[in-house]
Design a protein around this motif. Structure first.
Motif, PDB file in Angstrom:
ATOM      1  N   UNK A   1       0.846  -1.202   0.000  1.00 58.06           N
ATOM      2  CA  UNK A   1       0.000   0.000   0.000  1.00 58.06           C
ATOM      3  C   UNK A   1       0.877   1.246   0.000  1.00 58.06           C
ATOM      4  N   UNK A   2       0.493   2.225  -0.834  1.00 59.06           N
ATOM      5  CA  UNK A   2       1.282   3.448  -0.910  1.00 59.06           C
ATOM      6  C   UNK A   2       0.449   4.565  -1.517  1.00 59.06           C
ATOM      7  N   UNK A   3       0.914   5.785  -1.331  1.00 58.15           N
ATOM      8  CA  UNK A   3       0.297   6.941  -1.963  1.00 58.15           C
ATOM      9  C   UNK A   3       1.221   7.412  -3.088  1.00 58.15           C
TER      10      UNK A   3
ATOM     11  N   UNK B   1      -2.967   3.659  -3.529  1.00 59.07           N
ATOM     12  CA  UNK B   1      -2.848   2.412  -4.277  1.00 59.07           C
ATOM     13  C   UNK B   1      -2.583   1.248  -3.326  1.00 59.07           C
ATOM     14  N   UNK B   2      -3.263   0.130  -3.574  1.00 58.73           N
ATOM     15  CA  UNK B   2      -2.930  -1.135  -2.922  1.00 58.73           C
ATOM     16  C   UNK B   2      -2.877  -2.194  -4.014  1.00 58.73           C
ATOM     17  N   UNK B   3      -1.828  -2.988  -4.008  1.00 59.07           N
ATOM     18  CA  UNK B   3      -1.654  -4.000  -5.054  1.00 59.07           C
ATOM     19  C   UNK B   3      -1.097  -5.266  -4.443  1.00 59.07           C
TER      20      UNK B   3
ATOM     21  N   UNK C   1      11.100 -10.836 -12.001  1.00 56.25           N
ATOM     22  CA  UNK C   1      11.021 -10.456 -10.583  1.00 56.25           C
ATOM     23  C   UNK C   1      10.187  -9.173 -10.515  1.00 56.25           C
ATOM     24  N   UNK C   2       8.889  -9.347 -10.480  1.00 53.67           N
ATOM     25  CA  UNK C   2       7.975  -8.226 -10.627  1.00 53.67           C
ATOM     26  C   UNK C   2       7.834  -7.387  -9.370  1.00 53.67           C
ATOM     27  N   UNK C   3       7.956  -6.060  -9.532  1.00 53.21           N
ATOM     28  CA  UNK C   3       7.719  -5.134  -8.429  1.00 53.21           C
ATOM     29  C   UNK C   3       6.227  -5.039  -8.127  1.00 53.21           C
ATOM     30  N   UNK C   4       5.889  -4.889  -6.848  1.00 48.57           N
ATOM     31  CA  UNK C   4       4.507  -4.605  -6.472  1.00 48.57           C
ATOM     32  C   UNK C   4       4.273  -3.096  -6.407  1.00 48.57           C
ATOM     33  N   UNK C   5       5.111  -2.350  -5.707  1.00 47.94           N
ATOM     34  CA  UNK C   5       5.166  -0.911  -5.940  1.00 47.94           C
ATOM     35  C   UNK C   5       6.229  -0.713  -6.999  1.00 47.94           C
TER      36      UNK C   5
ATOM     37  N   UNK D   1      14.367   1.111  -2.077  1.00 50.41           N
ATOM     38  CA  UNK D   1      13.516   0.266  -1.229  1.00 50.41           C
ATOM     39  C   UNK D   1      12.495  -0.515  -2.047  1.00 50.41           C
ATOM     40  N   UNK D   2      12.206  -0.078  -3.273  1.00 48.49           N
ATOM     41  CA  UNK D   2      11.310  -0.861  -4.126  1.00 48.49           C
ATOM     42  C   UNK D   2      12.017  -2.099  -4.666  1.00 48.49           C
ATOM     43  N   UNK D   3      13.329  -2.169  -4.496  1.00 48.90           N
ATOM     44  CA  UNK D   3      14.097  -3.336  -4.919  1.00 48.90           C
ATOM     45  C   UNK D   3      14.364  -4.297  -3.764  1.00 48.90           C
ATOM     46  N   UNK D   4      13.655  -4.175  -2.675  1.00 48.80           N
ATOM     47  CA  UNK D   4      13.731  -5.188  -1.628  1.00 48.80           C
ATOM     48  C   UNK D   4      13.060  -6.458  -2.137  1.00 48.80           C
ATOM     49  N   UNK D   5      13.610  -7.613  -1.722  1.00 47.38           N
ATOM     50  CA  UNK D   5      13.021  -8.884  -2.133  1.00 47.38           C
ATOM     51  C   UNK D   5      11.562  -8.986  -1.701  1.00 47.38           C
ATOM     52  N   UNK D   6      11.219  -8.328  -0.604  1.00 50.00           N
ATOM     53  CA  UNK D   6       9.854  -8.391  -0.101  1.00 50.00           C
ATOM     54  C   UNK D   6       8.869  -7.670  -1.013  1.00 50.00           C
ATOM     55  N   UNK D   7       9.368  -6.930  -2.001  1.00 54.00           N
ATOM     56  CA  UNK D   7       8.511  -6.237  -2.972  1.00 54.00           C
ATOM     57  C   UNK D   7       8.454  -6.975  -4.302  1.00 54.00           C
TER      58      UNK D   7
END
Length: 316
Positions: A106-108, A206-208, A150-154, A168-174
């Protein structure tokens, strides 16, 4: 010998295991009688907690879904970075280590986040134990003839105004395994539309996320194992969703809102129009079990989440 005063300092640490004891010791070098000497403090320890109770995201964050009653081994994490010299929240995730994926991100987004950065490449999220992340160091293998990104969510392009945010968008958790044609095709087209929309409006919330099984469903979940991934087995999502929100305010209070959702089966969708996959946020809540945009006033939330028309949302 000179008198040594007192003081304090702070140090941030990350990627620690939960429910574990860590020991530390502080030392300093002092210059005495023409030579440096090391002075050690006492050995101290601290114990990390288990993620057994959910924390609640800030009630002022309109992008935040309702926090779960219990984390049940998951992680509710917000990353922060710098934008125009100010410390800002970047995005929040509900991370499931059993899937090696965030169930929602989730992000703005507004035009202030747009720039020309490129990011530094994939890395460990320091707020979550490294052993619980996919850490896939090279491209995913093909599965049944399908290539996965390796698709980004944000998307990294949603945070390329500042390196601290974009990295931070390149963290594995994303990251999740995304069908390449889907990721670079219809999904990318939708992401571009969100950026275009945000350039002409105040903010888009946005939430994805990926969906492996719908709420109450029993869909088969395929998996793969990557040799560069420390032998970890990663599941492949069956669906992806994205929900969007815009609001209007008067005197600081929200007076109205409009929302829309998008629901995709995880496949190429070559040549298809992303608008054909618009659904209500209510429908995606039924399919996922999540409560999105829970920080809106209830009556405004209920009205906003029934819309299924992109043009209605766009012109709001």
């Amino acid at each position: 010998m000179p008198t040594i005063g007192s003081g304090s300092f702070n140090a941030a640490v990350g990627a620690l295991n939960e429910n574990a004891t860590y020991y530390y010791v502080a030392f300093m070098e002092v210059y005495v009688d023409g030579e440096y000497k090391e002075v050690y403090g006492a050995v101290k320890s601290f114990k990390t907690l288990s993620p057994s109770t959910a924390t609640t995201l800030n009630r002022d964050w309109l992008e935040a879904p309702e926090s779960p009653a219990s984390l049940s081994g998951k992680y509710l994490v917000t990353t922060r970075g710098t934008l125009n010299g100010k410390n800002v929240r970047n995005y929040s995730i509900l991370y499931d280590p059993s899937r090696y994926a965030s169930l929602w991100t989730a992000y703005v987004y507004c035009d202030a986040y747009h720039g020309s950065g490129t990011g530094n490449g994939w890395s460990v999220n320091p707020q979550i134990p490294a052993t619980k992340q996919s850490s896939c160091k090279s491209a995913y293998p093909s599965v049944d003839g399908v290539t996965y990104d390796r698709g980004h969510q944000i998307p990294n392009a949603d945070r390329n105004a500042d390196n601290s945010l974009q990295n931070q968008t390149y963290y594995w958790t994303n990251s999740t395994p995304q069908h390449s044609s889907f990721n670079q095709g219809i999904w990318n087209n939708l992401e571009n539309q969100v950026r275009t929309l945000a350039a002409a409006t105040d903010s888009v919330y946005v939430v994805t996320g990926p969906v492996y099984q719908t709420a109450g469903g029993s869909e088969t979940v395929r998996t793969f194992q990557n040799s560069s991934n420390d032998g970890k087995v990663l599941p492949i999502p069956n669906y992806y969703f994205k929900v969007l929100l815009k609001v209007k305010r008067s005197g600081g209070s929200i007076t109205s809102a409009s929302a829309i959702g998008f629901w995709f089966t995880h496949e190429a969708h070559s040549g298809e129009n992303w608008q054909n996959f618009a659904v209500s946020v209510d429908e995606i809540e039924r399919k996922t079990g999540f409560n999105f945009f829970a920080n809106l006033p209830p009556s405004i939330e209920a009205s906003a989440e029934t819309n299924t028309n992109w043009n209605t949302f766009k012109s709001f």
